[in-house]
Design an enzyme around this catalytic site. Structure first.
Site, PDB file in Angstrom:
ATOM      1  N   ASP A  96      -1.398   0.841  -4.664  1.00  0.00           N
ATOM      2  CA  ASP A  96      -2.678   1.427  -5.027  1.00  0.00           C
ATOM      3  C   ASP A  96      -2.399   2.999  -5.385  1.00  0.00           C
ATOM      4  O   ASP A  96      -3.718   3.335  -6.014  1.00  0.00           O
ATOM      5  CB  ASP A  96      -3.730   1.330  -4.057  1.00  0.00           C
ATOM      6  N   HIS A  97      -1.600   3.728  -4.925  1.00  0.00           N
ATOM      7  CA  HIS A  97      -1.667   5.079  -5.160  1.00  0.00           C
ATOM      8  C   HIS A  97      -0.093   5.689  -4.620  1.00  0.00           C
ATOM      9  O   HIS A  97       0.392   4.627  -3.961  1.00  0.00           O
ATOM     10  CB  HIS A  97      -2.742   5.689  -4.526  1.00  0.00           C
TER      11      HIS A  97
ATOM     12  N   ASP B 190       0.612  -1.470  -0.125  1.00  0.00           N
ATOM     13  CA  ASP B 190      -0.045  -0.091  -0.013  1.00  0.00           C
ATOM     14  C   ASP B 190       0.869   1.246   0.008  1.00  0.00           C
ATOM     15  O   ASP B 190       1.803   1.302   0.698  1.00  0.00           O
ATOM     16  CB  ASP B 190      -0.751  -0.096   1.167  1.00  0.00           C
TER      17      ASP B 190
ATOM     18  N   ASP C 169       2.443   2.610   3.464  1.00  0.00           N
ATOM     19  CA  ASP C 169       1.526   3.864   3.359  1.00  0.00           C
ATOM     20  C   ASP C 169       1.405   4.528   5.043  1.00  0.00           C
ATOM     21  O   ASP C 169       1.364   5.622   4.936  1.00  0.00           O
ATOM     22  CB  ASP C 169       0.013   3.068   3.254  1.00  0.00           C
TER      23      ASP C 169
ATOM     24  N   TYR D 263      -9.793  -8.689   8.363  1.00  0.00           N
ATOM     25  CA  TYR D 263      -8.633  -8.008   8.442  1.00  0.00           C
ATOM     26  C   TYR D 263      -8.333  -7.743   9.596  1.00  0.00           C
ATOM     27  O   TYR D 263      -9.113  -7.285  10.603  1.00  0.00           O
ATOM     28  CB  TYR D 263      -9.127  -6.762   7.410  1.00  0.00           C
TER      29      TYR D 263
ATOM     30  N   HIS E  62       1.815   8.521   5.501  1.00  0.00           N
ATOM     31  CA  HIS E  62       1.178   9.317   6.012  1.00  0.00           C
ATOM     32  C   HIS E  62       1.506  10.304   7.331  1.00  0.00           C
ATOM     33  O   HIS E  62       1.530  11.290   7.588  1.00  0.00           O
ATOM     34  CB  HIS E  62      -0.232   8.596   6.708  1.00  0.00           C
TER      35      HIS E  62
ATOM     36  N   THR F 231      -7.220   4.047  -0.979  1.00  0.00           N
ATOM     37  CA  THR F 231      -6.952   2.644  -0.923  1.00  0.00           C
ATOM     38  C   THR F 231      -8.214   1.491  -1.410  1.00  0.00           C
ATOM     39  O   THR F 231      -7.985   0.753  -2.012  1.00  0.00           O
ATOM     40  CB  THR F 231      -6.596   2.351   0.679  1.00  0.00           C
TER      41      THR F 231
ATOM     42  N   HIS G  24      -3.011  10.959   0.292  1.00  0.00           N
ATOM     43  CA  HIS G  24      -3.266  10.543  -1.248  1.00  0.00           C
ATOM     44  C   HIS G  24      -4.743  10.758  -1.431  1.00  0.00           C
ATOM     45  O   HIS G  24      -5.395  10.963  -0.210  1.00  0.00           O
ATOM     46  CB  HIS G  24      -2.915   9.111  -1.484  1.00  0.00           C
TER      47      HIS G  24
END
Ligand code: AMP
Ligand code: ZN
Ligand code: ZN
Length: 416
Positions: A250-251, A46, A203, A167, A207, A82, A354
């Protein structure tokens, strides 16, 4: 009774005709009984940017890339969050065609909020439009497994992967790898044909500390070590030469700062609207007030963002044709946040974010493939993420469900 018998006979006849047509003139490429395809694994790291790999020492990524093909970059879908992006990778659909419009959003028909932190929504198939590749595969006699992927906890036509896991971000990354390696092991119980694997910590650090931070660099090196560990596991299982691996993100990630803030409550009265989502894409649904009035206020003050009416969204976003998308969409320029005074006083601004326009280079992301089906030591042009569903269907020799991608756009990765 007679009716039942007739109906059963009809089923039997249909099944026989179907079986006959498969055996006699079925396309061997799409007949699971006849096709022997190599297994495929899609790994998501991610929020992984290309520049993270370029600026750090990453011997395992380097090897993966040099023995396979890397795309110059991957173009994510809009908005670059995401859940919309993982779901587009899984279904081959643009966001307006799958309906996961953000990580968190309100649905007025279901009268409920989708929120990625809420387990009930993860299980509830009403949220998730389209058919994920693991279900397409299961429907056609293949075995799929997920050690995490957004959407993998829900059912589709009553179907799910053979193995999937609720998850839990605290499950160690090595456990995820060990489980996937065991599920793909040709001697094991599961013998998976398709699987997904997911890691979030790059990810998270992006952040928390921003994309240029030493903490991100540490995370990237840790990811590289994990990739090396995974490759060893594949070797041990005799899978190193067998498995087709798609390593994807994903980004990207952009720097944010407290001097780049758009206070929406200074432009419109928040009592007049429902905020379906906030930032960096504000999705705004006027309540008692006319849409034009809200839109005109935002348009007159259009600075550091762009505002669109739903039906005027540029086509390239593929973000207008879904009932969950509200009337007004406001997109912050890269690096800006949309907030209100109270929220800003309480929480400030996180250093990395993002979600911005998917054609902004900061939002472009990583994509590379490695395995027997792929070329070696090549760099390919950019690829849009909606095409990966078609790529996987091709690799597994299964018939894809309807989607927005095209195999022709990913042939450049394939040996033949
Ligand atoms: P984002 O807020 O867009 O940066 O999303 C990244 C976060 O999504 C990760 O840190 C995870 O906590 C969360 N996440 C990823 N996959 C799942 C999943 N399958 N279910 C719930 N949360 C997830
Ligand atoms: Zn993400
Ligand atoms: Zn994120």
């Amino acid at each position: 009774m007679l009716y039942m018998l007739q109906r059963n006979a009809l089923y039997l006849l249909t099944a026989l005709v179907f079986a006959f047509s498969l055996n006699s003139c079925g396309n061997p490429e799409t007949d699971p009984a006849e096709s022997e395809s190599n297994p495929v694994l899609m790994i998501s790291v991610d929020g992984l940017m290309n520049e993270y790999i370029e600026r750090n020492e990453t011997p395992n990524f380097d090897r993966f890339i040099s023995e396979g093909v890397q795309a110059e970059y991957m173009i994510p879908v809009f908005p670059t969050k995401t859940f919309p992006n993982h779901w587009s990778l899984a279904t081959g659909l643009y966001v307006e065609n799958h309906g996961i419009i953000s990580n968190s959003f309100y649905d007025y028909e279901l009268e409920a909020r989708f929120s990625y932190g809420a387990p009930d929504e993860q299980h509830d198939s009403r949220w998730w439009g389209g058919e994920p590749i693991w279900v397409t595969a299961e429907k056609q006699g293949k075995t799929s497994v997920n050690f995490f992927w957004p959407g993998s906890e829900a059912t589709f036509d009553g179907l799910q992967s053979t193995k999937w896991v609720d998850y839990d971000g605290s499950i160690p990354d090595s456990t995820r790898i060990d489980s996937i390696a065991a599920w793909f092991n040709p001697e094991g119980e599961v013998q998976a044909d398709f699987g997904t694997l997911y890691f979030s910590f790059v990810d998270s650090q992006g952040h928390r500390y921003g994309p240029d931070s030493p903490e991100v660099d540490e995370a990237v090196k840790e990811m590289d070590t994990l990739l090396g560990y995974f490759m060893e596991k594949l070797d041990e299982a005799g899978l190193a030469e067998e498995l087709n691996i798609i390593l994807v993100s994903d980004h990207g990630m952009a720097k944010q700062s407290e001097d780049k803030v758009i206070f929406i409550d200074e432009i419109i009265n928040l009592d007049d609207v429902d905020m379906i989502d906030w930032s960096p894409v504000a999705m705004i649904r006027p309540n008692e007030v006319e849409t034009d009035q809200i839109y005109n206020s935002l348009k007159e003050n259009e600075e550091n963002y762009r505002v669109y009416l739903k039906n005027e969204m540029p086509e390239r976003f593929h973000f207008s044709d879904h009932y969950r998308i509200p009337e007004i969409i406001m997109i912050a320029d890269v690096g800006y946040s949309i907030t209100n005074r109270d929220n800003f006083e309480d929480r400030g601004v996180v250093p990395g974010m993002h979600g911005f326009d998917n054609m902004e280079p900061e939002m472009f992301t990583f994509f590379a493939v490695n395995g027997p089906a792929f070329k070696e030591n090549e760099v390919a042009g950019p690829v849009e993420s909606v095409n990966i569903y078609e790529l996987i269907s091709h690799l597994l020799q299964i018939e894809p469900a309807e989607n927005d991608g095209s195999l022709d756009k990913v042939r450049m990765f394939l040996k033949e």
